[in-house]
Write an enzyme that holds these catalytic residues in place. Sequence first.
Site, short mmCIF file in Angstrom:
data_model
loop_
_atom_site.label_atom_id
_atom_site.label_comp_id
_atom_site.label_asym_id
_atom_site.label_seq_id
_atom_site.Cartn_x
_atom_site.Cartn_y
_atom_site.Cartn_z
N ASN A 112 46.37 22.18 -48.42
CA ASN A 112 45.65 21.18 -49.22
C ASN A 112 46.01 21.18 -50.69
OD1 ASN A 112 44.02 23.76 -49.05
ND2 ASN A 112 42.89 22.71 -50.69
N LYS A 113 46.76 22.20 -51.16
CA LYS A 113 47.10 22.23 -52.59
C LYS A 113 48.34 23.09 -52.80
CE LYS A 113 44.08 26.20 -53.58
NZ LYS A 113 42.99 26.72 -54.44
N GLY A 114 48.84 23.05 -54.03
CA GLY A 114 49.93 23.92 -54.44
C GLY A 114 51.18 23.80 -53.60
N ASN A 124 51.60 29.67 -44.91
CA ASN A 124 51.51 29.59 -46.36
C ASN A 124 50.18 30.12 -46.90
OD1 ASN A 124 52.08 28.33 -49.16
ND2 ASN A 124 50.22 27.27 -48.51
N SER A 180 56.81 36.89 -50.86
CA SER A 180 56.86 37.04 -52.32
C SER A 180 57.81 38.17 -52.66
CB SER A 180 55.45 37.37 -52.85
OG SER A 180 55.51 37.77 -54.21
N TYR A 204 48.07 42.98 -52.62
CA TYR A 204 48.95 41.84 -52.36
C TYR A 204 50.35 42.32 -52.00
CZ TYR A 204 51.26 37.33 -53.06
OH TYR A 204 51.99 36.17 -52.87
N LYS A 263 51.92 41.93 -48.22
CA LYS A 263 53.13 41.13 -48.05
C LYS A 263 54.28 41.97 -47.49
CE LYS A 263 52.00 36.93 -49.43
NZ LYS A 263 52.10 35.75 -48.54
N VAL A 313 55.59 30.38 -59.03
CA VAL A 313 55.18 28.98 -59.06
C VAL A 313 53.84 28.81 -59.79
CG1 VAL A 313 54.73 26.95 -57.63
CG2 VAL A 313 56.42 28.64 -56.89
N THR A 328 50.60 27.83 -59.67
CA THR A 328 49.55 27.54 -58.68
C THR A 328 48.25 28.18 -59.14
OG1 THR A 328 50.01 29.55 -57.40
CG2 THR A 328 51.26 27.55 -56.81
#
Length: 305
Positions: A20-22, A96, A173, A229, A233, A260, A262
């Site tokens: 829905n975004k980014g 994502n 990432s 994070y 990842k 990016v 975001t």
Amino acid sequence: MEGAISSPSNTRVAVVTGGNKGIGFEVCRQLASGGVMVVLTARDETRGREAVEKLKGLGVTGIFFHELEITDASSISTLADFLKSSFGKLDILVNNAAVGGVEYDQELDTNEEKFGGLDFHQRVEWMLKNAQEPIGAAKKSVQTNYYGTKHVTEALLPLLQSSSDGRIVNVSSDYGLLKHISSEEVRQELNDINSLTEERLDEMLNKFLKDFEAGVLGPQGWPTKFSAYKVAKAAMNAYFRILARRHLAVRVNCVHPGFVKTDMSMRSGVLTPEEGARNVVKVALLPDDGPTGAYFAKGEEASFL
């Protein structure tokens, strides 16, 4: 969920989580603009439907919404049932959806203009300086970024196997590279895909969270900044390398889209969502003889180390 869906049998179908975004929104736009039928998913129905309407307003067709909370088993199952009944297959899964595993002061000024005079390294330093890492955020990061992504993939794998060219693209990432983990033993285990098991990954993640709560991340060789994070990842990368070896008919790759602008980066990135998504879409649309079990950094194949 949308109404009845009809499409030519040769039309490729993609699911994008967190669309829905980014970056996710742009991945949806670029895939759909290229003729792929896209199911945009988001955990918030209102925001998801608004995103679809925005894309339609831009002239994008062949895009549909379906609610998905990747940490909720029933939500995942409902999506799988919808895809099976609507399409009978899935050609592309773009994992994502993710969380940052940190918290920021809500009063921080994150206007993009304030970062205009800062270079890449200064922007990263700003993030490191202003991020706090409570245990709750760390647990959510592991649960979402590793387990949520894994469970969505497991549920949709039979549909990907029903495709003549199933592809899984995981938005990873450079923070998931093994160089961020100082423990040589942990690095070696995560990189030994021939021996590594899902059970061992579970054990390592449990140990990480225990070490986090005990305040001994550094002494135990874990990262100390954006720690959850990075570890989640890294574990995700390892799991999908295992999956790539196990299911040779489905091509499975991980991609770093770049730093990016975001919500996750508090708008401090150097690339636009469109630029970051382009790196993801490039991997999603690799030629039929493209690689599997690989890591891509900003569009080019690179090392997991």
